[in-house]
Design a protein around this motif. Structure first.
Motif, PDB file in Angstrom:
ATOM      1  N   UNK A  90       0.823  -1.202   0.000  1.00 31.41           N
ATOM      2  CA  UNK A  90       0.000   0.000   0.000  1.00 31.41           C
ATOM      3  C   UNK A  90       0.864   1.261   0.000  1.00 31.41           C
ATOM      4  N   UNK A  91       0.368   2.278  -0.670  1.00 34.87           N
ATOM      5  CA  UNK A  91       1.074   3.547  -0.719  1.00 34.87           C
ATOM      6  C   UNK A  91       0.996   4.229   0.644  1.00 34.87           C
ATOM      7  N   UNK A  92       2.147   4.688   1.137  1.00 35.55           N
ATOM      8  CA  UNK A  92       2.179   5.332   2.451  1.00 35.55           C
ATOM      9  C   UNK A  92       1.463   6.679   2.398  1.00 35.55           C
ATOM     10  N   UNK A  93       0.679   6.937   3.425  1.00 38.27           N
ATOM     11  CA  UNK A  93      -0.068   8.188   3.499  1.00 38.27           C
ATOM     12  C   UNK A  93       0.849   9.364   3.804  1.00 38.27           C
ATOM     13  N   UNK A  94       0.518  10.512   3.263  1.00 37.28           N
ATOM     14  CA  UNK A  94       1.260  11.731   3.581  1.00 37.28           C
ATOM     15  C   UNK A  94       0.832  12.212   4.961  1.00 37.28           C
ATOM     16  N   UNK A  95       1.611  13.100   5.592  1.00 37.58           N
ATOM     17  CA  UNK A  95       1.196  13.654   6.899  1.00 37.58           C
ATOM     18  C   UNK A  95      -0.188  14.290   6.852  1.00 37.58           C
ATOM     19  N   UNK A  96      -0.499  14.966   5.749  1.00 34.22           N
ATOM     20  CA  UNK A  96      -1.812  15.602   5.598  1.00 34.22           C
ATOM     21  C   UNK A  96      -2.916  14.550   5.561  1.00 34.22           C
ATOM     22  N   UNK A  97      -2.681  13.472   4.815  1.00 31.49           N
ATOM     23  CA  UNK A  97      -3.677  12.398   4.717  1.00 31.49           C
ATOM     24  C   UNK A  97      -3.863  11.696   6.059  1.00 31.49           C
ATOM     25  N   UNK A  98      -2.761  11.509   6.784  1.00 26.73           N
ATOM     26  CA  UNK A  98      -2.845  10.880   8.102  1.00 26.73           C
ATOM     27  C   UNK A  98      -3.636  11.750   9.071  1.00 26.73           C
ATOM     28  N   UNK A  99      -3.359  13.054   9.049  1.00 31.06           N
ATOM     29  CA  UNK A  99      -4.045  13.983   9.946  1.00 31.06           C
ATOM     30  C   UNK A  99      -5.533  14.024   9.643  1.00 31.06           C
ATOM     31  N   UNK A 100      -5.885  14.062   8.351  1.00 34.67           N
ATOM     32  CA  UNK A 100      -7.298  14.099   7.955  1.00 34.67           C
ATOM     33  C   UNK A 100      -7.984  12.777   8.287  1.00 34.67           C
ATOM     34  N   UNK A 101      -7.288  11.664   8.059  1.00 30.54           N
ATOM     35  CA  UNK A 101      -7.883  10.358   8.356  1.00 30.54           C
ATOM     36  C   UNK A 101      -8.154  10.229   9.853  1.00 30.54           C
ATOM     37  N   UNK A 102      -7.257  10.727  10.679  1.00 29.65           N
ATOM     38  CA  UNK A 102      -7.452  10.618  12.131  1.00 29.65           C
ATOM     39  C   UNK A 102      -8.667  11.424  12.583  1.00 29.65           C
ATOM     40  N   UNK A 103      -8.953  12.527  11.882  1.00 29.38           N
ATOM     41  CA  UNK A 103     -10.143  13.321  12.199  1.00 29.38           C
ATOM     42  C   UNK A 103     -11.400  12.503  11.918  1.00 29.38           C
ATOM     43  N   UNK A 104     -11.384  11.774  10.798  1.00 29.47           N
ATOM     44  CA  UNK A 104     -12.558  11.009  10.381  1.00 29.47           C
ATOM     45  C   UNK A 104     -12.668   9.645  11.061  1.00 29.47           C
ATOM     46  N   UNK A 105     -11.565   9.160  11.616  1.00 25.98           N
ATOM     47  CA  UNK A 105     -11.570   7.830  12.232  1.00 25.98           C
ATOM     48  C   UNK A 105     -11.383   7.922  13.749  1.00 25.98           C
ATOM     49  N   UNK A 106     -10.139   8.105  14.172  1.00 27.00           N
ATOM     50  CA  UNK A 106      -9.807   8.084  15.607  1.00 27.00           C
ATOM     51  C   UNK A 106     -10.542   9.171  16.385  1.00 27.00           C
ATOM     52  N   UNK A 107     -10.686  10.366  15.807  1.00 30.28           N
ATOM     53  CA  UNK A 107     -11.308  11.474  16.536  1.00 30.28           C
ATOM     54  C   UNK A 107     -12.657  11.885  15.925  1.00 30.28           C
ATOM     55  N   UNK A 108     -13.317  10.943  15.313  1.00 29.41           N
ATOM     56  CA  UNK A 108     -14.591  11.265  14.665  1.00 29.41           C
ATOM     57  C   UNK A 108     -15.629  11.765  15.680  1.00 29.41           C
TER      58      UNK A 108
END
Length: 284
Positions: free
Chosen positions: A1-19
């Motif tokens: 899998x393609x590694x996520x950029x810092x921006x993608x990781x930060x946005x994903x955490x908003x939608x997942x871990x901190x939803x």
């Protein structure tokens, strides 16, 4: 899998871990207080701290998926930052893939010579410059990063040090810039959750870029101030009442004017005696 950029990781955490803690409460505020409307062009004002940088990501994400079409600009005003602070803001914006628009002002040079309420003057001048630049770009709203904790702290500050009960509204019309208004989309988001999100993603934002308080900044985003005293007071109260923050927040949504000795609306003061005399029982 393609590694996520810092921006993608930060946005994903908003939608997942901190939803639940962040995304859901952001959407709640937007909908509950009708902060964003179709056709809006909103200038997100970025100071470089954790709150405004998170707000920028939230607005970027919401603009992408919202059923209500609107546009976003990302403004960074340089009021006279030290080079290291401005460089840090630009670096973080690039890291999080936020297309910022940087413009200059001379606010720090003006307020540095003021001894009476320099912070108040600085805040007023900042607001004016941001409104002006946003309007120049065709925006009708500016979005600021004030959050849930700011709201209840401001209420207590007003009571304990300002001798008044005064809240912080989620939106208001500009008095000096016709057709412009201000919104606070983080209104329901707790500061503790913003700090947790920042640490989870290993992000490092500026704490305080103000030349007046630069040396007093702390790692939790606060400084040696009356607001810091209020933060400590609330933390102490939470030890015996875990719901104290919720109660404070709810209280400004349900003020009982009938029990107030006085209140001010549209600049006019009203005393309880006005109602008292009107409600005097009649023998007829």
């Amino acid at each position: 899998m393609k590694e996520l950029t810092p921006a993608q990781k930060a946005e994903r955490s908003i939608n997942k871990r901190f939803r639940k803690e962040i995304w859901s409460k952001f959407v709640l505020a937007v909908k509950k207080y009708r902060l964003i409307e179709e056709g809006d062009k909103i200038a997100v004002c970025i100071s470089g701290g954790k709150d405004s940088m998170l707000l920028a990501l939230l607005m970027k994400n919401f603009a992408r998926f919202s059923e209500v079409p609107f546009e976003v600009e990302y403004l960074v005003m340089d009021p006279g930052y030290k080079k290291r602070n401005l460089d840090k803001i630009i670096e973080n914006a690039k890291l999080l893939e936020i297309p910022i628009n940087v413009f200059n002002s001379d606010i720090f040079s003006v307020t540095s010579s003021v001894t009476d309420s320099p912070c108040y003057l600085c805040a007023r001048m900042r607001r004016g410059f941001l409104y002006g630049k946003a309007k120049e770009l065709g925006c009708n709203k500016i979005a600021l990063g004030h959050h849930f904790s700011d709201v209840i702290e401001t209420t207590l500050l007003g009571m304990l040090y300002g001798a008044q009960i005064q809240g912080m509204l989620p939106k208001l019309h500009s008095k000096n810039f016709e057709g412009m208004s201000l919104i606070r989309p983080l209104y329901c988001v707790h500061e503790d959750d913003i700090i947790a999100w920042k640490k989870y993603n290993g992000l490092d934002f500026i704490e305080c870029a103000c030349s007046f308080t630069d040396n007093n900044a702390r790692g939790d985003g606060t400084g040696k101030s009356k607001r810091q005293e209020i933060k400590k007071l609330i933390a102490t109260l939470k030890q015996t009442n875990p719901n104290v923050e919720k109660c404070l927040f709810s209280s400004i949504h349900s003020v009982s004017l009938d029990t107030m000795l006085g209140y001010k609306t549209e600049g006019v003061f009203h005393s309880f005696l006005e109602r008292y005399d009107k409600n005097r029982p009649s023998d007829e």
